[in-house]
Design a protein around this motif. Structure first.
Motif, mmCIF file in Angstrom:
data_model
loop_
_atom_site.group_PDB
_atom_site.id
_atom_site.type_symbol
_atom_site.label_atom_id
_atom_site.label_comp_id
_atom_site.label_asym_id
_atom_site.label_seq_id
_atom_site.Cartn_x
_atom_site.Cartn_y
_atom_site.Cartn_z
ATOM 1 N N VAL A 41 12.555 -1.330 15.542
ATOM 2 C CA VAL A 41 11.395 -1.196 16.427
ATOM 3 C C VAL A 41 11.763 -1.776 17.790
ATOM 4 O O VAL A 41 12.155 -2.937 17.899
ATOM 5 C CB VAL A 41 10.170 -1.926 15.863
ATOM 6 N N PRO A 43 10.020 -2.172 21.531
ATOM 7 C CA PRO A 43 8.877 -1.972 22.424
ATOM 8 C C PRO A 43 9.320 -1.388 23.761
ATOM 9 O O PRO A 43 10.408 -1.675 24.257
ATOM 10 C CB PRO A 43 8.307 -3.378 22.606
ATOM 11 N N SER A 233 8.290 13.168 19.529
ATOM 12 C CA SER A 233 7.029 12.516 19.884
ATOM 13 C C SER A 233 5.852 13.382 19.473
ATOM 14 O O SER A 233 6.010 14.504 18.987
ATOM 15 C CB SER A 233 6.977 12.271 21.391
ATOM 16 N N ALA A 240 -0.472 10.465 18.302
ATOM 17 C CA ALA A 240 0.288 10.347 17.057
ATOM 18 C C ALA A 240 0.980 11.668 16.740
ATOM 19 O O ALA A 240 0.404 12.746 16.901
ATOM 20 C CB ALA A 240 -0.631 9.940 15.915
ATOM 21 N N SER A 263 6.004 8.029 20.283
ATOM 22 C CA SER A 263 4.618 8.084 20.770
ATOM 23 C C SER A 263 3.649 7.916 19.611
ATOM 24 O O SER A 263 3.930 8.341 18.483
ATOM 25 C CB SER A 263 4.320 9.413 21.486
ATOM 26 N N VAL A 265 2.559 5.493 17.739
ATOM 27 C CA VAL A 265 2.728 4.601 16.589
ATOM 28 C C VAL A 265 1.861 3.362 16.789
ATOM 29 O O VAL A 265 1.859 2.745 17.855
ATOM 30 C CB VAL A 265 4.203 4.198 16.410
ATOM 31 N N THR A 266 1.150 2.996 15.753
ATOM 32 C CA THR A 266 0.286 1.818 15.777
ATOM 33 C C THR A 266 0.534 0.992 14.522
ATOM 34 O O THR A 266 1.140 1.487 13.557
ATOM 35 C CB THR A 266 -1.199 2.216 15.816
ATOM 36 N N VAL A 270 1.883 3.137 11.123
ATOM 37 C CA VAL A 270 3.344 3.112 11.103
ATOM 38 C C VAL A 270 3.910 3.435 9.728
ATOM 39 O O VAL A 270 4.954 4.091 9.608
ATOM 40 C CB VAL A 270 3.874 1.751 11.615
ATOM 41 N N ILE A 280 11.903 3.324 16.096
ATOM 42 C CA ILE A 280 10.564 3.530 16.661
ATOM 43 C C ILE A 280 10.504 2.892 18.033
ATOM 44 O O ILE A 280 10.827 1.708 18.205
ATOM 45 C CB ILE A 280 9.482 2.909 15.755
ATOM 46 N N VAL A 282 7.724 1.984 20.836
ATOM 47 C CA VAL A 282 6.273 1.826 20.799
ATOM 48 C C VAL A 282 5.798 1.128 22.067
ATOM 49 O O VAL A 282 6.427 0.180 22.546
ATOM 50 C CB VAL A 282 5.837 1.041 19.538
ATOM 51 N N GLY A 285 0.490 1.707 21.545
ATOM 52 C CA GLY A 285 -0.053 1.284 20.251
ATOM 53 C C GLY A 285 -0.024 -0.206 20.034
ATOM 54 O O GLY A 285 -0.696 -0.724 19.132
ATOM 55 N N LEU A 301 2.544 -4.984 13.681
ATOM 56 C CA LEU A 301 3.366 -3.805 13.446
ATOM 57 C C LEU A 301 4.721 -4.199 12.846
ATOM 58 O O LEU A 301 5.197 -3.586 11.883
ATOM 59 C CB LEU A 301 3.571 -3.031 14.742
#
Length: 576
Positions: A41, A43, A233, A240, A263, A265-266, A270, A280, A282, A285, A301
């Motif tokens: 992940v 950010p 995405s 989502a 795009s 993803v929360t 997830v 991912i 993110v 989200g 997350l």
């Protein structure tokens, strides 16, 4: 473990050592070879200024992220309506923030997206930064310029050529957008084609650690695909992605290349994407507004990703749904059971263990069946003289060189299949090949292990059952009678059912002791002796790892056909 996800982790380890880019000195890392490798992940920070960028990088660092991506996009006031809008700005204005982040976090993975710029301009800019002493580890382009409509790829070829020319100075990870938001719309019918054309070969598939050790020039020579990670995405920022699209893209990318999502993803959704993606990106989200990461959301997350991967030990059944039979895979009953439960409960309590037992549920890709390639043929006997044969026609026990995936597949019917509701007290295995399967299954399922021995091997009180084996010789199996097994439930496992004689003797012994048989598991099941095998199947479910579709090949003793059927076109030789 998916090789594509493993390759992502190996890339980080080649650059930063075990654990990736966010470990402090002396921090504990996942040991090499451990299967627990969750999706990466990263950010995405919409950079407004240096201070804002540094503030958000610290949030990501504290959340345990391996790194971040910086993108040159700001929130602006929309004309006329007075609402909010988002606009890019020249990437040159973001360079001071990039330098500031690199100086403050020298061991962090730092990636960039130069909005509305392709690799044609970005790679030279990254090379210039590197020559000036500012290392950028990854580049993400919204558009990899791969055209799914034609074999010829002039734009992508031009970018690849420039990337290779810049490799002497910059040799980072290239994430390329395919079927991506705000780009030319790609029809759903061509999603898979687009994915395939983007990643025919990747630097990640050729040994990132070795390439890194040889230097950037050598690494460039290994590269011959357009991108290292295929990124896709939803239809817009914050939207989502359709799960059906992710399944198709996963199929196109294949089991040995990385797929990323950027795009929508929360923390809440997830888990739905984790069976398909390896990386991912993110932003919205996990943000509070456009420019500020929310530490609470990002932490949630990260914990959800970590928990999902831990609870299924990195081998989710849901991944298998992305690889239908046409992708070089065929399905046995255990595979089908695993596919029907893409989101199994986090813990399976089997038998009566001292503590809760966790059983891995396999993602049944072509990769999951590579152990069948390890089966060896009989080279000692003359098949034209069956009455003189002293050995079985093949050696299926050699699959145990890759024992873990074999046991994972054998346990599926008792984890997510029709027998999952039954409490298994022990696993029984006949002498001798059944011993290692049964012992390994019992260990995985946290239950007992019972040996069914050949006559004369046990020093205690026994009862026996006679049978004729595959060599037409009479034998007897015995089991202990010095303790009471009445009312217990067992699974019987052996490597093969050829004539069914051995398995009938196993069933007879356990029935005589009052044991309930939950099912029978084998690697392979032949049906030349239909009457005997039919009697067994009418009484108890039989689960074979080699599916019925190859039954004719088993009956014909065509080992090469089995190997060919399971081998994926891009599958390397099985690693032991």
């Amino acid at each position: 473990m998916l090789l594509n996800r493993r390759s992502i982790h190996q890339w980080f380890e080649a650059q930063y050592g075990a654990g990736g880019g966010c470990l402090e000195e002396g921090a504990e890392a996942v040991p090499p070879g451990v299967a627990h490798q969750p999706a990466v992940v990263l950010p995405v920070i919409h950079v407004d200024d240096e201070a804002q960028a540094l503030r958000n990088v610290e949030v990501a660092w504290q959340a345990g992220c391996k790194g971040v991506f910086l993108i040159n996009q700001r929130e602006v006031r929309a004309p006329a309506g007075g609402g909010k809008a988002y606009a890019g700005y020249p990437y040159e204005e973001m360079l001071p923030a990039i330098r500031a982040v690199r100086a403050a976090y020298p061991r962090l993975f730092l990636g960039v997206n130069f909005l509305a710029v392709t690799g044609e301009r970005a790679f030279p800019a990254l090379a210039a930064l590197a020559r000036a002493g500012c290392r950028v580890d990854g580049y993400w382009a919204d558009n990899a310029m791969v055209d799914e409509r034609t074999e010829a790829q002039p734009a992508a070829d031009r970018i690849l050529k420039i990337r290779n020319e810049c490799a002497k100075d910059w040799n980072g990870l290239y994430l390329g957008g395919v079927c991506f938001k705000a780009q030319r719309e790609v029809p759903a019918a061509l999603w898979e084609v687009a994915a395939k054309r983007s990643c025919a070969v990747s630097i990640l598939a050729d040994g990132a650690a070795a390439a890194a050790a040889d230097g950037p020039r050598q690494a460039a020579a290994h590269r011959d695909g357009y991108v290292d990670v295929v990124m896709t995405s939803g239809v817009a920022t914050g939207a989502a992605a359709d799960l059906a699209k992710m399944a198709v893209m996963r199929r196109g990318v294949g089991p040995f290349k990385p797929l990323g999502l950027a795009s929508g993803v929360t923390p809440e959704n997830v888990a739905a994407y984790l069976p398909y993606v390896d990386l991912i990106l993110v932003a919205t989200g996990v943000s509070d507004g456009f420019h500020e990461l929310d530490a609470r959301k990002l932490g949630t997350l990260m914990r959800n990703v970590e928990a999902w991967d831990r609870d299924v030990l990195g081998t989710p059944a849901g991944v298998g749904a992305a690889y239908p039979d046409g992708a070089g895979m065929f399905w046995s009953d255990p595979d089908v059971f695993a596919r029907k439960r893409p989101c199994p409960p986090p813990v399976y309590s089997l038998g009566a263990p001292a503590g809760p037992g966790k059983v891995r549920v396999p993602h049944c890709l072509a990769l999951r069946k590579q152990y069948l390639i390890l089966m060896s043929g009989n080279s000692k006997d003359d098949f034209s003289r069956p009455e003189e044969m002293k050995h079985a026609w093949l050696d299926p026990s050699s699959v145990c060189l890759a024992l873990r995936p074999v046991v994972e597949d054998l346990t599926v019917p008792f984890v997510v299949g029709p027998c999952a509701a039954r409490t298994i007290d022990f696993v029984a295995g006949p002498d001798a090949a059944g011993f290692y399967y049964a012992a390994a299954m019992a260990h995985a399922m946290h239950c007992g292990f019972l040996t069914l021995r050949k006559r004369g091997k046990l020093p205690c009180a026994t009862t026996g059952a006679s049978y004729v084996n595959y060599t037409a010789r009479a034998n007897t199996l015995e089991v202990r009678t010095n303790f009471d097994l009445r009312g217990k439930t067992a699974v019987i496992v052996d490597q093969w059912i050829e004539t069914g004689g051995t398995m009938e003797a196993c069933v007879e012994l356990l029935e005589a002791l009052g044991v309930a048989i939950a099912g029978i598991c084998v690697v392979g099941l032949e049906s030349n002796h239909r009457a005997r095998v039919g009697r067994l199947a009418r009484k108890y479910p039989i689960f074979a790892l080699i599916p019925p579709a190859l039954g004719g090949r088993l009956n014909a003793r065509d080992l090469q056909a089995i190997h060919s059927s399971v081998r994926h076109p891009t599958t390397p030789k099985p690693r032991l």
